[in-house]
Design an enzyme around this catalytic site. Structure first.
Site, PDB file in Angstrom:
ATOM      1  N   CYS A 402       0.913  -1.253  -0.087  1.00 54.72           N
ATOM      2  CA  CYS A 402       0.021   0.076  -0.272  1.00 54.72           C
ATOM      3  C   CYS A 402       0.769   1.178  -0.042  1.00 54.72           C
ATOM      4  O   CYS A 402       0.534   2.348   0.272  1.00 54.72           O
ATOM      5  CB  CYS A 402      -1.020   0.210   0.928  1.00 54.72           C
ATOM      6  N   ASN A 403       2.139   1.271  -0.576  1.00 53.99           N
ATOM      7  CA  ASN A 403       2.627   2.279  -0.408  1.00 53.99           C
ATOM      8  C   ASN A 403       3.451   2.380  -1.996  1.00 53.99           C
ATOM      9  O   ASN A 403       4.503   2.027  -2.215  1.00 53.99           O
ATOM     10  CB  ASN A 403       4.105   2.466   0.548  1.00 53.99           C
TER      11      ASN A 403
END
Ligand SMILES: Cc1ncc(COP(=O)(O)O)c(C=O)c1O
Length: 480
Positions: A402-403
């Protein structure tokens, strides 16, 4: 995996203890693991996904269950005896959260949310962006911080990303300063960065907080990946907004997070709606509502109230162990992992892994992200590595966590390439479509993250696993 050899383990342990003598001062965590986390070793789990979620102690469950078993609790929105009993515990938990982070109640409030993302959404939807206001954030951010850009853009604000510099994946400070110099005088200026990267483990300087505030910014410090193994002292640092999730710190309960917010920053927010619990008075015929004061205005509906006493129990558990001991232990173990992982070579001298982030323990936490390569220099598919780790009962994480900003920098995906992928007219883009589009380049990596009760044996077993990939045939990145 090679067969377990006690003599080899003992030699490795001795070398580790010589290289990291301070580890010995954290022995009590080995005792605690045996007493309070026995299920890990009983089931021979090597848990290396602490940045995904922390682990809970059985004593936390026992204390919480005893409390629930022995009392009758009602919804705190009332004032009957069961409700009052619950309210007392909710407010006690709230006070304790502030105390844990050394945050003065005169300066900060603790708003309970469902997780760090819930806390970030509160800031995003309530920050009073106006056309021309700037939202500045680092490439290195969780998607729940990236997502605030959609609120910003909807209101005409300008979004600027500050890039990361390889190989350490830190921020070029001159570039950052140039962005921070562009605060809009009298505007609503928001700057967001993570105290610790959930991708690379980099710890970005907390000194940025005061520097940005002096230039007119409200500062959102995402502390979700930092607070499980580092002390965040809010009498020393004064970020305006601090989102976090408690399960990342002590595993249980899930479903509760918090937004620590400075009172003066909170007062400037514009809540876009009202809900049960957030108002003093709302009228249907009068078509009017009055927001409640401070944290109450931000806690929509009924809190996850039965779980809030477990937050206090969890924080006290960490406090009793001591954050300094946890921090030191993680520093030693991540140092040893880095030393050994980076030393692994194939027969022809080519390295087994490529690290994304700092190779030493300075200004970094216990999150370590790599890709594996074969002897010809081709990258292994991170999903293959995960499958192999699963077979060894090692829980790690793969993907981009999620980055995406950190991932794009680490994996060398250019703006041009990405723009081409996102120009397709399709409404939906699956991960496989995306892989196809970036044409064989890796779309992810392998993350190992250590925490509260990681021991040397976990690190050793992971290294045994990594060594088993030296000179082996691996599955490469494939495009469908
Ligand atoms: C740095 C960081 N910020 C925010 C989040 C979001 O946390 P949650 O999924 O609990 O809302 C995470 C989760 O991994 C994280 O690592």
């Amino acid at each position: 995996m090679p067969k377990y050899d006690p003599a080899h383990f003992d030699a490795a342990l001795s070398a580790f203890q010589r290289a990291y003598p301070t580890f010995d001062s954290t022995r009590r965590l080995d005792d605690l693991r045996a007493s309070d986390y026995a299920r890990l070793d009983a089931q021979r789990h090597v848990y290396l996904d602490y940045t995904g979620g922390g682990l809970y102690a059985t004593s936390q469950l026992d204390q919480h269950m005893a409390l629930l078993r022995d009392h009758v609790f009602g919804n705190p929105h009332s004032s009957n005896p069961t409700s009052t009993a619950m309210t007392m515990l909710v407010e006690r938990a709230r006070r304790y959260v502030l105390e844990f982070f050394n945050a003065s109640p005169d300066e900060y409030v603790a708003i309970f949310t469902s997780n760090a993302s819930g806390a970030l959404k509160l800031v995003g939807e309530s920050f009073c962006f106006e056309p021309g206001d700037p939202y500045v954030l680092t490439f290195d951010n969780h998607n729940s911080v990236n997502g605030i850009r959609e609120y910003a853009r909807t209101r005409g604000a300008e979004v600027t990303y500050v890039p990361l510099v390889l190989p350490e994946m830190r921020v070029d400070e001159a570039h950052l300063d140039a962005c921070l110099d562009r605060a809009r005088p009298g505007g609503h200026n928001l700057f967001a960065f993570p105290a610790q990267s959930n991708f690379s483990g980099v710890q970005h300087p907390l000194e940025w907080i005061a520097r940005a505030q002096a230039k007119g910014w409200d500062v959102l410090l995402d502390a979700a990946a930092f607070v499980p193994t580092n002390r965040l002292d809010l009498s020393q640092w004064h970020p305006d907004f601090v989102p976090l999730s408690f399960y990342k710190m002590f595993g249980y309960p899930t479903g509760v997070g918090c937004l620590l917010a400075r009172r003066q920053a909170l007062a400037k927010l514009c809540r876009p709606w009202f809900a049960g619990g957030t108002i003093t008075v709302a009228s249907v015929q009068g078509d009017k509502y009055y927001l409640a004061e401070s944290e109450a205005a931000f806690e929509d509906g009924t809190l996850n109230y039965l779980n809030l006493p477990a937050v206090e129990i969890g924080l006290k558990h960490i406090q009793a162990i001591g954050l300094d001991a946890i921090h030191e232990r993680v520093r030693c173990l991540v140092g040893w992992l880095l030393d050994n992982l980076l030393a692994l070579k194939h027969h022809n001298g080519k390295p087994l892994v490529r690290l994304y982030g700092p190779p030493g323990t300075e200004r970094r936490g216990g999150t370590l992200t790599v890709n594996f390569y074969d002897a010809t220099g081709r990258a292994a598919d991170h999903r293959f590595i995960e499958q192999q780790a699963n077979l060894a009962n090692i829980s790690l994480r793969t993907g981009c966590f999620c980055n995406p900003g950190a991932g794009e920098i680490a994996l060398g995906l250019s703006k041009l390439e990405l723009a081409a992928c996102f120009q397709q007219p399709a409404e939906h883009l699956t991960l496989d479509d995306f892989r196809l589009c970036i044409d064989g380049k890796s779309s992810g990596a392998v993350r190992i993250s250590i925490g509260l009760v990681t021991n040397f044996a976990d690190a050793y077993r992971f290294m045994q696993f990594a060594e088993s990939l030296v000179d082996q045939v691996v599955v490469h990145m494939t495009v469908r």
